[in-house]
Motif scaffolding. Structure first.
Motif, short mmCIF file in Angstrom:
data_model
loop_
_atom_site.label_atom_id
_atom_site.label_comp_id
_atom_site.label_asym_id
_atom_site.label_seq_id
_atom_site.Cartn_x
_atom_site.Cartn_y
_atom_site.Cartn_z
N PHE A 46 0.81 -1.22 0.00
CA PHE A 46 0.00 0.00 0.00
C PHE A 46 0.85 1.27 0.00
CE2 PHE A 46 -2.37 -3.44 1.98
CZ PHE A 46 -3.47 -3.48 1.13
N ARG A 47 2.16 1.13 -0.20
CA ARG A 47 3.04 2.29 -0.22
C ARG A 47 2.63 3.23 -1.35
NH1 ARG A 47 7.68 1.14 3.20
NH2 ARG A 47 6.40 0.59 4.98
N GLY A 48 2.78 4.52 -1.08
CA GLY A 48 2.44 5.53 -2.07
C GLY A 48 1.06 6.13 -1.87
N LYS A 49 0.30 5.56 -0.93
CA LYS A 49 -1.03 6.09 -0.60
C LYS A 49 -1.16 6.14 0.92
CE LYS A 49 -3.63 4.70 -4.62
NZ LYS A 49 -5.00 4.56 -5.04
N TYR A 50 -1.98 7.07 1.36
CA TYR A 50 -2.33 7.07 2.78
C TYR A 50 -3.13 5.80 3.04
CZ TYR A 50 -0.90 11.94 3.11
OH TYR A 50 -0.19 13.10 3.09
N VAL A 51 -3.07 5.29 4.26
CA VAL A 51 -3.79 4.08 4.61
C VAL A 51 -4.59 4.33 5.90
CG1 VAL A 51 -3.63 1.61 5.12
CG2 VAL A 51 -1.94 2.68 3.61
N TYR A 52 -5.91 4.17 5.78
CA TYR A 52 -6.81 4.27 6.93
C TYR A 52 -7.22 2.84 7.27
CZ TYR A 52 -10.82 5.90 9.74
OH TYR A 52 -11.72 6.14 10.75
N ILE A 53 -6.70 2.34 8.37
CA ILE A 53 -6.90 0.94 8.76
C ILE A 53 -8.06 0.83 9.76
CG2 ILE A 53 -5.86 -1.06 9.91
CD1 ILE A 53 -3.12 0.02 8.93
N ASP A 54 -8.90 -0.16 9.50
CA ASP A 54 -10.01 -0.49 10.38
C ASP A 54 -9.81 -1.92 10.86
OD1 ASP A 54 -12.45 -1.09 11.60
OD2 ASP A 54 -13.60 -1.04 9.73
N MET A 55 -9.41 -2.09 12.13
CA MET A 55 -9.35 -3.44 12.70
C MET A 55 -10.73 -3.74 13.25
SD MET A 55 -5.78 -4.38 14.57
CE MET A 55 -5.08 -2.81 14.95
N TRP A 56 -11.31 -4.83 12.79
CA TRP A 56 -12.70 -5.13 13.11
C TRP A 56 -12.92 -6.64 13.14
CZ3 TRP A 56 -16.24 -7.55 9.76
CH2 TRP A 56 -15.72 -7.88 8.51
N ALA A 57 -14.14 -7.05 13.50
CA ALA A 57 -14.54 -8.45 13.47
C ALA A 57 -16.04 -8.54 13.18
CB ALA A 57 -14.22 -9.14 14.79
N THR A 58 -16.46 -9.66 12.64
CA THR A 58 -17.86 -9.84 12.25
C THR A 58 -18.81 -9.84 13.45
OG1 THR A 58 -17.60 -12.25 12.31
CG2 THR A 58 -17.28 -11.14 10.18
N TRP A 59 -18.34 -10.23 14.62
CA TRP A 59 -19.18 -10.32 15.80
C TRP A 59 -19.26 -9.00 16.58
CZ3 TRP A 59 -16.05 -8.78 19.62
CH2 TRP A 59 -14.68 -9.01 19.48
N CYS A 60 -18.53 -7.99 16.14
CA CYS A 60 -18.39 -6.74 16.88
C CYS A 60 -19.50 -5.74 16.51
CB CYS A 60 -17.01 -6.15 16.59
SG CYS A 60 -16.75 -4.47 17.18
N GLY A 61 -20.40 -5.46 17.45
CA GLY A 61 -21.49 -4.53 17.21
C GLY A 61 -21.02 -3.12 16.85
N PRO A 62 -20.11 -2.53 17.64
CA PRO A 62 -19.63 -1.19 17.29
C PRO A 62 -18.93 -1.15 15.92
CG PRO A 62 -19.15 -1.66 19.58
CD PRO A 62 -19.65 -2.93 18.97
N CYS A 63 -18.28 -2.24 15.55
CA CYS A 63 -17.64 -2.31 14.22
C CYS A 63 -18.70 -2.20 13.13
CB CYS A 63 -16.88 -3.62 14.05
SG CYS A 63 -15.53 -3.88 15.21
N LYS A 64 -19.78 -2.94 13.30
CA LYS A 64 -20.87 -2.92 12.32
C LYS A 64 -21.55 -1.56 12.26
CE LYS A 64 -21.85 -7.85 12.53
NZ LYS A 64 -22.82 -8.88 12.87
N GLN A 65 -21.66 -0.88 13.40
CA GLN A 65 -22.26 0.45 13.42
C GLN A 65 -21.45 1.46 12.62
OE1 GLN A 65 -22.53 1.18 17.65
NE2 GLN A 65 -24.61 0.38 17.77
N GLU A 66 -20.14 1.26 12.55
CA GLU A 66 -19.28 2.19 11.82
C GLU A 66 -19.28 1.93 10.31
OE1 GLU A 66 -17.60 4.94 12.85
OE2 GLU A 66 -18.52 4.62 14.81
#
Length: 163
Positions: A46-66
């Motif tokens: 991914f070099r050459g671009k900014y990277v916005y990383i989202d660490m998440w999981a399928t069981w995570c309610g707050p992850c799904k809300q985002e």
């Protein structure tokens, strides 16, 4: 200043290095992850671009809300020099595969798995966790604001050379 014991100093140095690995301004720790087709990816891809990383999981309610907000953010920055990278920390890879296969996710979706060295380096004990890297893989924020926070778009818009 007051500690002279070499064993204690060495122990401190190890712990300090561990906690200091994900400090803004430092190169991001790397990862090995796979996409839905089994292709291996690392941060170097991914070099050459900014990277916005989202660490998440399928069981995570707050992850799904985002997720809807993340989709909006990606749409807003579709012409920008940034990659929106989802790193799943699911235990059950099949659940992740099912969700990626549903077509409801956007951005680059990779399976990181649990207790990876990347997750450990960022001390990401809870999710969702967002991280922002510059075009060279250097940490801008090790605890970036969520997509639902208006500050996120403002921060991304202010990045030099994003558009």
């Amino acid at each position: 200043t007051y500690v002279r014991d070499t064993v204690l100093l060495a122990d401190y140095a190890v712990k300090y290095d561990k906690w200091n690995r994900s400090k803004p301004g430092k190169p991001s720790p790397d990862f090995d992850a796979v996409d839905i087709d089994g292709k291996k990816w690392s941060l170097a891809d991914f070099r050459g671009k900014y990277v916005y990383i989202d660490m998440w999981a399928t069981w995570c309610g707050p992850c799904k809300q985002e997720m809807p907000y993340l989709k909006q953010l990606e749409k807003q920055f579709e012409d920008a020099s940034i990659v929106f990278l989802g790193l799943s920390v699911d235990r059950d890879k099949s659940k992740w595969e099912e969700m990626v296969g549903s077509g409801n996710l956007t951005g680059v979706q990779l399976y990181l798995g649990t207790q990876s060295s990347f997750q450990e380096a960022y001390r990401a004990e809870s999710i969702p966790r967002f991280i922002l890297l510059d075009k060279d893989g250097v940490i801008i924020s090790n605890d970036m604001s969520r997509p639902s926070d208006p500050e996120t778009a403002e921060t991304l818009n202010a990045l030099e050379g994003i558009r």
